[in-house]
Scaffold this motif. Structure first.
Motif, PDB file in Angstrom:
ATOM      1  N   SER A 211       4.882   9.306   9.611  1.00  0.00           N
ATOM      2  CA  SER A 211       3.701   9.387   8.751  1.00  0.00           C
ATOM      3  C   SER A 211       4.104   9.674   7.309  1.00  0.00           C
ATOM      4  N   LEU A 212       3.230   9.276   6.411  1.00  0.00           N
ATOM      5  CA  LEU A 212       3.315   9.622   4.994  1.00  0.00           C
ATOM      6  C   LEU A 212       2.024  10.324   4.652  1.00  0.00           C
ATOM      7  N   ASP A 213       2.115  11.560   4.259  1.00  0.00           N
ATOM      8  CA  ASP A 213       0.948  12.361   3.902  1.00  0.00           C
ATOM      9  C   ASP A 213      -0.097  12.369   5.019  1.00  0.00           C
ATOM     10  N   GLY A 214       0.360  12.302   6.266  1.00  0.00           N
ATOM     11  CA  GLY A 214      -0.528  12.366   7.425  1.00  0.00           C
ATOM     12  C   GLY A 214      -1.050  11.028   7.903  1.00  0.00           C
ATOM     13  N   ASP A 215      -0.809   9.931   7.180  1.00  0.00           N
ATOM     14  CA  ASP A 215      -1.284   8.611   7.588  1.00  0.00           C
ATOM     15  C   ASP A 215      -0.173   7.846   8.310  1.00  0.00           C
ATOM     16  N   PRO A 216      -0.526   7.075   9.350  1.00  0.00           N
ATOM     17  CA  PRO A 216       0.493   6.341  10.107  1.00  0.00           C
ATOM     18  C   PRO A 216       0.876   5.033   9.414  1.00  0.00           C
ATOM     19  N   PRO A 217       2.082   4.533   9.683  1.00  0.00           N
ATOM     20  CA  PRO A 217       2.477   3.242   9.102  1.00  0.00           C
ATOM     21  C   PRO A 217       1.764   2.089   9.795  1.00  0.00           C
TER      22      PRO A 217
ATOM     23  N   THR B 218      10.608  13.562   0.741  1.00  0.00           N
ATOM     24  CA  THR B 218       9.587  13.195  -0.245  1.00  0.00           C
ATOM     25  C   THR B 218       9.724  11.703  -0.522  1.00  0.00           C
ATOM     26  N   PHE B 219       8.598  11.002  -0.475  1.00  0.00           N
ATOM     27  CA  PHE B 219       8.591   9.560  -0.700  1.00  0.00           C
ATOM     28  C   PHE B 219       8.618   9.286  -2.199  1.00  0.00           C
ATOM     29  N   LYS B 220       9.575   8.483  -2.644  1.00  0.00           N
ATOM     30  CA  LYS B 220       9.758   8.180  -4.065  1.00  0.00           C
ATOM     31  C   LYS B 220       9.554   6.696  -4.316  1.00  0.00           C
ATOM     32  N   ALA B 221       9.490   6.312  -5.583  1.00  0.00           N
ATOM     33  CA  ALA B 221       9.308   4.905  -5.944  1.00  0.00           C
ATOM     34  C   ALA B 221      10.476   4.051  -5.468  1.00  0.00           C
ATOM     35  N   SER B 222      11.657   4.634  -5.382  1.00  0.00           N
ATOM     36  CA  SER B 222      12.830   3.903  -4.904  1.00  0.00           C
ATOM     37  C   SER B 222      12.912   3.894  -3.377  1.00  0.00           C
TER      38      SER B 222
ATOM     39  N   ALA C  65       4.455  11.984  -1.907  1.00  0.00           N
ATOM     40  CA  ALA C  65       3.882  12.562  -0.690  1.00  0.00           C
ATOM     41  C   ALA C  65       4.995  12.911   0.306  1.00  0.00           C
ATOM     42  N   PRO C  66       4.752  13.906   1.158  1.00  0.00           N
ATOM     43  CA  PRO C  66       5.749  14.239   2.177  1.00  0.00           C
ATOM     44  C   PRO C  66       5.755  13.207   3.301  1.00  0.00           C
ATOM     45  N   ALA C  67       6.942  12.863   3.748  1.00  0.00           N
ATOM     46  CA  ALA C  67       7.106  11.910   4.848  1.00  0.00           C
ATOM     47  C   ALA C  67       7.681  12.645   6.047  1.00  0.00           C
ATOM     48  N   LEU C  68       7.235  12.274   7.223  1.00  0.00           N
ATOM     49  CA  LEU C  68       7.748  12.833   8.464  1.00  0.00           C
ATOM     50  C   LEU C  68       8.575  11.750   9.146  1.00  0.00           C
ATOM     51  N   ILE C  69       9.850  12.026   9.327  1.00  0.00           N
ATOM     52  CA  ILE C  69      10.773  11.075   9.948  1.00  0.00           C
ATOM     53  C   ILE C  69      11.214  11.652  11.291  1.00  0.00           C
ATOM     54  N   MET C  70      11.072  10.861  12.337  1.00  0.00           N
ATOM     55  CA  MET C  70      11.487  11.265  13.678  1.00  0.00           C
ATOM     56  C   MET C  70      12.803  10.553  14.006  1.00  0.00           C
ATOM     57  N   ALA C  71      13.816  11.331  14.365  1.00  0.00           N
ATOM     58  CA  ALA C  71      15.129  10.775  14.692  1.00  0.00           C
ATOM     59  C   ALA C  71      15.469  11.096  16.138  1.00  0.00           C
TER      60      ALA C  71
ATOM     61  N   HIS D 238       0.797  -1.236   0.000  1.00  0.00           N
ATOM     62  CA  HIS D 238       0.000   0.000   0.000  1.00  0.00           C
ATOM     63  C   HIS D 238       0.827   1.282   0.000  1.00  0.00           C
ATOM     64  N   ALA D 239       2.133   1.195  -0.112  1.00  0.00           N
ATOM     65  CA  ALA D 239       2.952   2.404  -0.055  1.00  0.00           C
ATOM     66  C   ALA D 239       3.010   3.119  -1.398  1.00  0.00           C
ATOM     67  N   ASP D 240       2.717   2.418  -2.491  1.00  0.00           N
ATOM     68  CA  ASP D 240       2.797   3.040  -3.816  1.00  0.00           C
ATOM     69  C   ASP D 240       1.833   4.205  -3.982  1.00  0.00           C
TER      70      ASP D 240
END
Length: 162
Positions: A137-143, A109-113, A91-97, A84-86
């Motif tokens: 999140s990706l575009d506001g949705d949780p994994p 930005t989430f890409k095909a690769s 979409a913008p991704a939020l990464i917490m480090a 379901h990631a395609d």
């Protein structure tokens, strides 16, 4: 017509009228109940809005690539698209480090690769530590699965810099 007439003669006109009156009373009672329970609102306004709906996606968290140069370390965290990631391509991704020197939120930005987060230089002084990153999140949705990746310095590097 003849069958209907024979049916009415056999049952009786009074019984048919009584049954029709009961059906009309039940329908009227149902309408009153619906108005009282719904408050006169339309069904579409009582349904949950699309903002309450969350779609889950799945990512493959890859092993981090760690590069040590003297007492400095560079880390590359990588995630690949999965189930379901395609639908989130572009979409913008939020990464917490978390960890000394990389703490914070990053946007990619989430890409095909897939996507990667490069952090560094990180100092290895002060002993062994652990650094981690996860896609929040990706575009506001949780994994739908854990996207946590953890990295630490090689034992040889942390011993000489500690």
């Amino acid at each position: 017509m003849i069958r209907l007439r024979l049916f009415l003669e056999r049952i009786g006109l009074k019984r048919v009228l009584a049954a029709a009156l009961v059906v009309v009373a039940l329908v009227a009672a149902g309408v009153v109940f619906a108005v009282v329970q719904g408050g006169g609102k339309k069904a579409s306004t009582t349904a949950s809005s699309t903002s309450d709906y969350t779609n889950l996606f799945y990512l493959q968290a890859r092993a981090p690539k760690v590069q040590v140069r003297g007492c400095l370390m560079y880390i590359r965290f990588t995630w690949k698209p999965d189930y379901h990631a395609d639908q989130y391509l572009g979409a913008p991704a939020l990464i917490m480090a978390s960890g000394t020197g990389i703490e914070g939120a990053y946007r990619k930005t989430f890409k095909a690769s897939g996507m990667s987060l490069d952090v560094g230089p990180i100092t290895l002084g002060g002993g062994y530590r652990l650094w981690s990153a996860k896609v929040a999140s990706l575009d506001g949705d949780p994994p739908g699965n854990s996207t946590l990746i953890q990295a630490g310095p090689p034992a040889s590097a942390s011993a000489k810099c500690g």
